[in-house]
Design a protein around this motif. Structure first.
Motif, mmCIF file in Angstrom:
data_model
loop_
_atom_site.group_PDB
_atom_site.id
_atom_site.type_symbol
_atom_site.label_atom_id
_atom_site.label_comp_id
_atom_site.label_asym_id
_atom_site.label_seq_id
_atom_site.Cartn_x
_atom_site.Cartn_y
_atom_site.Cartn_z
ATOM 1 N N HIS A 9 0.818 -1.213 0.000
ATOM 2 C CA HIS A 9 0.000 0.000 0.000
ATOM 3 C C HIS A 9 0.850 1.261 0.000
ATOM 4 O O HIS A 9 0.582 2.194 -0.754
ATOM 5 N N ILE A 10 1.842 1.300 0.877
ATOM 6 C CA ILE A 10 2.683 2.486 1.053
ATOM 7 C C ILE A 10 4.124 2.010 1.194
ATOM 8 O O ILE A 10 4.438 1.204 2.059
ATOM 9 N N ARG A 11 4.994 2.526 0.321
ATOM 10 C CA ARG A 11 6.397 2.101 0.308
ATOM 11 C C ARG A 11 7.318 3.285 0.576
ATOM 12 O O ARG A 11 6.996 4.411 0.233
ATOM 13 N N GLY A 12 8.456 2.976 1.176
ATOM 14 C CA GLY A 12 9.462 4.003 1.399
ATOM 15 C C GLY A 12 10.215 3.768 2.683
ATOM 16 O O GLY A 12 10.088 2.729 3.324
ATOM 17 N N THR A 13 11.006 4.768 3.059
ATOM 18 C CA THR A 13 11.876 4.704 4.223
ATOM 19 C C THR A 13 11.326 5.603 5.322
ATOM 20 O O THR A 13 10.903 6.734 5.044
ATOM 21 N N MET A 14 11.353 5.107 6.545
ATOM 22 C CA MET A 14 10.865 5.860 7.694
ATOM 23 C C MET A 14 11.522 7.238 7.773
ATOM 24 O O MET A 14 12.703 7.391 7.481
ATOM 25 N N ASN A 15 10.735 8.243 8.149
ATOM 26 C CA ASN A 15 11.146 9.644 8.301
ATOM 27 C C ASN A 15 11.504 10.325 6.982
ATOM 28 O O ASN A 15 12.202 11.331 6.975
ATOM 29 N N LYS A 16 11.013 9.762 5.875
ATOM 30 C CA LYS A 16 11.185 10.368 4.554
ATOM 31 C C LYS A 16 9.851 10.301 3.821
ATOM 32 O O LYS A 16 8.970 9.544 4.204
ATOM 33 N N PRO A 17 9.699 11.076 2.739
ATOM 34 C CA PRO A 17 8.455 10.978 1.963
ATOM 35 C C PRO A 17 8.289 9.593 1.341
ATOM 36 O O PRO A 17 9.265 8.944 0.960
ATOM 37 N N ALA A 18 7.053 9.130 1.265
ATOM 38 C CA ALA A 18 6.753 7.835 0.636
ATOM 39 C C ALA A 18 7.218 7.853 -0.807
ATOM 40 O O ALA A 18 7.119 8.870 -1.496
ATOM 41 N N THR A 19 7.715 6.712 -1.267
ATOM 42 C CA THR A 19 8.222 6.624 -2.638
ATOM 43 C C THR A 19 7.270 5.899 -3.573
ATOM 44 O O THR A 19 7.480 5.889 -4.777
ATOM 45 N N GLY A 20 6.217 5.295 -3.048
ATOM 46 C CA GLY A 20 5.288 4.585 -3.919
ATOM 47 C C GLY A 20 4.306 3.746 -3.131
ATOM 48 O O GLY A 20 4.152 3.909 -1.925
ATOM 49 N N GLY A 21 3.651 2.861 -3.868
ATOM 50 C CA GLY A 21 2.609 2.023 -3.300
ATOM 51 C C GLY A 21 1.274 2.411 -3.913
ATOM 52 O O GLY A 21 1.091 3.545 -4.352
ATOM 53 N N PHE A 22 0.332 1.458 -3.953
ATOM 54 C CA PHE A 22 -0.896 1.806 -4.656
ATOM 55 C C PHE A 22 -1.767 2.792 -3.899
ATOM 56 O O PHE A 22 -2.506 3.551 -4.516
ATOM 57 N N ASP A 23 -1.699 2.884 -2.567
ATOM 58 C CA ASP A 23 -2.433 3.942 -1.859
ATOM 59 C C ASP A 23 -1.929 5.315 -2.285
ATOM 60 O O ASP A 23 -2.710 6.246 -2.486
ATOM 61 N N ILE A 24 -0.621 5.440 -2.424
ATOM 62 C CA ILE A 24 -0.013 6.716 -2.802
ATOM 63 C C ILE A 24 -0.435 7.091 -4.224
ATOM 64 O O ILE A 24 -0.814 8.238 -4.485
ATOM 65 N N ARG A 25 -0.400 6.136 -5.136
ATOM 66 C CA ARG A 25 -0.819 6.418 -6.520
ATOM 67 C C ARG A 25 -2.280 6.847 -6.576
ATOM 68 O O ARG A 25 -2.627 7.779 -7.303
ATOM 69 N N ILE A 26 -3.131 6.174 -5.815
ATOM 70 C CA ILE A 26 -4.557 6.515 -5.813
ATOM 71 C C ILE A 26 -4.764 7.916 -5.251
ATOM 72 O O ILE A 26 -5.485 8.729 -5.834
#
Length: 142
Positions: free
Chosen positions: A35-52
């Motif tokens: 759903h939500i991808r990325g590194t803690m304490n940084k902006p999300a880099t992807g995932g389908f929740d982010i795209r939606i």
């Protein structure tokens, strides 16, 4: 004369600065692949929740940019509650959250998957009631 020009400039500076800033929606979540991808304490880099989310806000043309910061979950909820963040992404309704969160309709409805050890259950794991899990170590997430 110089003093009055400087005062006039200082009066308009915050206005000019705020007009030039992007209208950004600041959200937070914790990493929750896929759903939500990325590194803690940084902006999300992807995932389908982010795209939606980005596509929805692009279509309704209400904000220029959507930024989702990845934070520890309790900190994210606290930041939303005190107004440091505009909101959060996918979460489960909870009566404790109602005083400070507005909930939208569902944008994603899914099924629950169960994962099991193929070494312990080489022929698969069939179940019909929760009693079938008695005596087993089960983990979960939200």
């Amino acid at each position: 004369m110089r003093k009055s020009i400087a005062l006039i400039f200082m009066f308009f500076l915050p206005f000019v600065s705020s007009v030039a800033q992007e209208n950004t929606l600041h959200l937070c979540s914790d990493p929750y692949p896929p759903h939500i991808r990325g590194t803690m304490n940084k902006p999300a880099t992807g995932g389908f929740d982010i795209r939606i989310l980005k596509e929805v806000y692009k279509r309704i043309n209400e904000v220029d940019k959507v930024q989702v910061m990845l934070l520890p979950w309790k900190r994210c909820l606290k930041d939303v509650e005190v107004g440091k963040m505009d909101g959060t992404t996918s979460l489960i309704w909870n009566p404790d959250r109602v005083p400070y969160l507005g909930f939208t309709d569902y944008f994603l409805i899914g099924t629950m998957d169960w994962w099991y050890s193929i070494k312990r259950f080489p022929n698969g794991f069939e179940w019909t009631t929760y009693e079938d899990f008695k005596g087993l170590l089960v983990g979960g997430g939200q």
